[in-house]
Design a protein around this motif. Structure first.
Motif, mmCIF file in Angstrom:
data_model
loop_
_atom_site.group_PDB
_atom_site.id
_atom_site.type_symbol
_atom_site.label_atom_id
_atom_site.label_comp_id
_atom_site.label_asym_id
_atom_site.label_seq_id
_atom_site.Cartn_x
_atom_site.Cartn_y
_atom_site.Cartn_z
ATOM 1 N N TYR A 217 0.259 10.250 -1.596
ATOM 2 C CA TYR A 217 -0.500 9.560 -0.257
ATOM 3 C C TYR A 217 0.448 8.476 0.269
ATOM 4 O O TYR A 217 -0.059 7.805 1.408
ATOM 5 C CB TYR A 217 -1.771 8.857 -0.854
ATOM 6 C CG TYR A 217 -2.579 9.865 -1.336
ATOM 7 C CD1 TYR A 217 -3.306 10.871 -0.730
ATOM 8 C CD2 TYR A 217 -2.828 9.848 -2.796
ATOM 9 C CE1 TYR A 217 -4.228 11.713 -1.415
ATOM 10 C CE2 TYR A 217 -3.537 10.721 -3.606
ATOM 11 C CZ TYR A 217 -4.440 11.596 -2.736
ATOM 12 O OH TYR A 217 -5.275 12.488 -3.096
ATOM 13 N N GLU A 218 1.579 8.338 0.021
ATOM 14 C CA GLU A 218 2.654 7.137 0.341
ATOM 15 C C GLU A 218 2.027 6.022 0.729
ATOM 16 O O GLU A 218 2.197 5.096 1.647
ATOM 17 C CB GLU A 218 3.043 7.904 1.815
ATOM 18 C CG GLU A 218 3.879 9.087 1.592
ATOM 19 C CD GLU A 218 4.587 9.561 2.767
ATOM 20 O OE1 GLU A 218 4.266 8.839 4.079
ATOM 21 O OE2 GLU A 218 5.306 10.570 2.847
ATOM 22 N N ILE A 219 1.393 5.437 -0.408
ATOM 23 C CA ILE A 219 0.593 4.190 -0.484
ATOM 24 C C ILE A 219 1.519 3.182 -1.326
ATOM 25 O O ILE A 219 1.527 3.614 -2.665
ATOM 26 C CB ILE A 219 -0.752 4.379 -0.649
ATOM 27 C CG1 ILE A 219 -1.644 5.100 -0.024
ATOM 28 C CG2 ILE A 219 -1.446 2.808 -1.018
ATOM 29 C CD1 ILE A 219 -3.010 5.373 -0.150
ATOM 30 N N TYR A 220 2.028 2.054 -0.916
ATOM 31 C CA TYR A 220 2.824 1.415 -1.691
ATOM 32 C C TYR A 220 2.105 0.264 -2.249
ATOM 33 O O TYR A 220 1.185 -0.600 -1.646
ATOM 34 C CB TYR A 220 4.122 0.863 -0.859
ATOM 35 C CG TYR A 220 4.825 -0.326 -1.627
ATOM 36 C CD1 TYR A 220 5.554 0.246 -2.693
ATOM 37 C CD2 TYR A 220 4.671 -1.533 -1.541
ATOM 38 C CE1 TYR A 220 6.350 -0.823 -3.545
ATOM 39 C CE2 TYR A 220 5.377 -2.467 -2.173
ATOM 40 C CZ TYR A 220 6.257 -1.982 -3.260
ATOM 41 O OH TYR A 220 6.889 -2.988 -3.704
ATOM 42 N N VAL A 221 2.033 0.238 -3.828
ATOM 43 C CA VAL A 221 1.140 -0.825 -4.215
ATOM 44 C C VAL A 221 2.108 -1.694 -5.001
ATOM 45 O O VAL A 221 2.896 -1.144 -5.788
ATOM 46 C CB VAL A 221 0.057 -0.191 -5.173
ATOM 47 C CG1 VAL A 221 -0.789 -1.393 -6.081
ATOM 48 C CG2 VAL A 221 -0.650 0.690 -4.826
#
Length: 675
Positions: free
Chosen positions: A602-606
């Protein structure tokens, strides 16, 4: 003798926490870590976490935590030295020891001494089997007749005890083992005044003229023995008349029969790999099946299955298949005890052998492949097997058929999972040709009766002033019945004892967050040449923590920083004080892990905590100061209440308002709604 520090370091470096824990528990990969149901307390949902990068484990249910050595100590109930020796043996590390004082020798753990003498006995019995004339003629001949190969005899460490009164005890005492220790290990029986042993001996051997089956714990240590007599009463001498066929070790500090399964050490890896455990009755059943290539098998050693034994199986597999011989009367008696297995959440199957056959005789009769095929073909789930057996016994008698319904339903309600219960209610209704809803209703009645009895027992134990309304349960059930609804599955769930509440202030949690930051990230740099330790210690000068452990940790950091040293995480992870060590493990362990899909799919950086250390450190300091100031405000209010003059009260309230202003400023900086 004491293991020297260099050897201890080698053992610690060689030990892999995943391998060590995996010898006792079936681990499942979960992200970067591993999880399992905790072996130290009963649970259905895994809360036991193993961290391979830090070489630690932590249970989020019961709080158990530690490293490889601590795990072996706790799981096997042994001392530090014996745990080190176990790990040294596992990783083939030669132990170098150094002399200890007489006082230290006296303080040696008695359990370790029992393991030593039991292992000595095992070696003695093996030596007698293979190198004495009597052992070869009687014991070795018997094992060969059973088809036990040299490899299998070595695998189970089989032996033979000479047919003399004190051959073993005399040999053991000549090597320095005391008669008291032999007795505590169950190997020596103290003689009466007119006992059979000669007057120069303290007693006589428990095992004489028998083949020996050593009993191992999960770690592979010998903890007891089973022994079978071979000479018949007619062929034997007077000493052997009226002796039992099998003789077992008595209960000792290291052997509790209800907690042990014969063959678990040899079978645990196969059980874990196949997720299935075969349960048989006797020693030779286990050994014969291993000989045939079926290694996921253990024995209850002739005892009724206990909760502890069931939980031991559940540590390695969710499925158990019980192998019975053709004795129907014995099976009916055993069926009542198998509800315990259902209660523990295991999937239970039954295999019944033809009349006159048991696993040992049948596998030798038909061979390994035919035996495995029979297991697959004859295996039935426990509920179906029980229903068929009881229905066949009931015949056409309607009263006995009704009793069968009660028996089977009583077993079904023991299953914890609601979906499984529903499946078995449906299957049983088809087998017994009765309405499924009627079975569910009967199950609810049985649950109601059981819970009412438990509630009444609980009420009877309370003072009269605290007793509950005895009709409350009936009223709840009546409501559901009036609506013609099924009772909720968890309505009669066992009531858990309430834990004593731990009263902790807001300041405690801020102190803990501050110390966690220091312990885990104190050596990290916020910017070149400025560590987290340097920054936060400079911001909390003049503040002393209220919690004694956190105060001690803060003092350690301050003292070492004054010597230009920043204590690393590993210092606390291996600290000699258990409370500090356990706190560090708890801070390092993570109950949940972020899925890799967030970034990969999802290319979500946490951001992780290490990515925002500067912000985290700043916020922690602000929150700590705010909590510290609020404690000062509480103290001012308490002083104001007890102020004797108006001037004193005014001074206290002025101090309170000063602190209030600081608190409001900190709240504004933190973005708090209320200051």
């Amino acid at each position: 003798m004491r293991i020297n520090p260099e050897t201890v370091d080698r053992i610690k470096q060689a030990s892999d926490i995943v391998e060590v824990v995996g010898d006792f528990v079936s681990l499942k990969k979960k992200g970067a870590n591993y999880s399992a149901c905790c072996p130290f307390h009963n649970e259905k949902t895994p809360s036991f976490n193993v961290n391979p990068s830090r070489q630690i484990y932590k249970c989020f249910g019961c709080g158990a935590a530690g490293d490889s050595i601590k795990f072996v100590m706790d799981i096997d109930g042994i001392g530090y030295g014996e745990a080190l020796r176990y790990l040294a043996g596992k990783y083939n590390i030669e132990i170098e020891e150094e002399e200890v004082t007489d006082e230290e020798a006296i303080r040696q753990n008695e359990r370790e001494s029992l393991y030593i003498i039991l292992n000595y006995a095992k070696n003695f019995y093996q030596q007698q089997l293979h190198h004495s004339e009597e052992g070869q003629a009687i014991g070795l001949s018997y094992f060969r007749e059973r088809g036990f190969s040299a490899e299998i005899r070595k695998k189970f460490e089989l032996g033979y005890s000479l047919d003399t009164w004190d051959a073993f005890s005399r040999e053991a005492m000549s090597k320095g083992h005391s008669a008291d220790l032999l007795e505590k290990a169950g190997l020596l029986i103290r003689k009466e005044d007119n006992g059979p042993a000669n007057r120069h001996s303290p007693g006589y051997d428990r095992f004489r003229g028998r083949v020996i089956f050593p009993i191992h714990n999960v770690a592979g240590k010998v903890i007891a023995f089973g022994a079978r007599i071979l000479k018949s009463e007619k062929g034997g001498n007077a000493k052997q008349a009226n002796q039992p066929k099998y003789l077992n070790s008595p209960e000792t500090d290291v052997y509790h029969k209800s907690e042990v399964l014969y063959g678990i050490f040899q079978a645990k890896n196969a059980i874990r790999n196949q997720e299935l455990c075969y349960l048989v009755e006797g020693y030779t059943d286990v050994i014969s099946l291993h000989q045939a290539g079926i290694e996921n098998v253990v024995a209850s050693s002739g005892t009724s299955l206990t909760t502890e034994q069931i939980r031991l199986i559940s540590r390695f597999a969710p499925n158990v298949t019980i192998l019975y011989d053709g004795d129907i009367a014995g099976i009916k008696a055993a069926l009542r005890g198998l509800d315990l297995v259902l209660e523990e959440g295991l999937n239970v199957n039954i295999v019944l052998f033809p009349d006159g056959e048991d696993p040992d005789s049948y596998v030798r009769k038909v061979g390994a492949e035919a035996f495995k095929a029979y297991l697959r073909q004859a295996s039935k789930d426990f509920i179906t097997f029980k229903t068929e057996i009881l229905l066949k016994d009931a015949g056409n008698d309607p009263f006995r058929q009704a009793a069968v319904i009660g028996e089977v339903v009583n077993s079904i309600i023991k299953i914890p999972e609601a979906i499984k219960r529903q499946v078995f209610f449906h299957r049983t209704s088809e087998m017994m040709k009765v309405d499924e809803q009627m079975l569910i209703t009967e199950g609810n009645k049985l649950l109601r009766k059981q819970q009412t009895q438990k509630s009444q027992e609980k009420t009877n134990r309370r003072p009269a002033s605290e007793q509950e309304n005895p009709n409350a349960i009936d009223e709840v059930i009546g409501t559901f019945q009036a609506r013609n609804e099924e009772l909720p599955a968890d309505l009669f769930a066992p009531e858990m004892p309430e834990a004593e509440p731990v009263l902790r202030t807001k300041l405690y949690y801020q102190e803990e967050a501050f110390m966690k930051l220091l312990v885990l990230y104190g050596t990290k740099e916020l910017e070149p040449s400025i560590t987290v330790c340097q920054y936060v210690l400079g911001e909390v000068e003049g503040i002393d923590f209220s919690d004694t452990v956190f105060h001690h940790l803060l003092t350690l950091f301050r003292e070492n920083y004054n010597r230009n040293q920043v204590l690393p995480t590993d210092y606390f992870l291996h600290h000699h004080e258990p409370e500090i060590r356990n706190l560090t493990i708890g801070w390092l362990a993570t109950k949940y892990e972020l899925s890799e899909l967030w970034s990969e799919k999802y290319e979500i950086y946490v951001p992780f905590e290490t990515d925002v250390l500067d912000k985290t450190a700043f916020i922690n300091i602000l929150r700590l100061k705010k909590a510290f100031i609020e404690e000062k405000m509480k103290a001012c209010l308490a002083q104001a209440v007890h102020a004797k003059t108006e001037e004193e009260q005014h001074a206290v309230m002025s101090e309170y308002m000063f602190y209030k202003g600081i608190s409001m400023a900190a709240a504004k900086e933190l973005g708090s709604v209320i200051g």
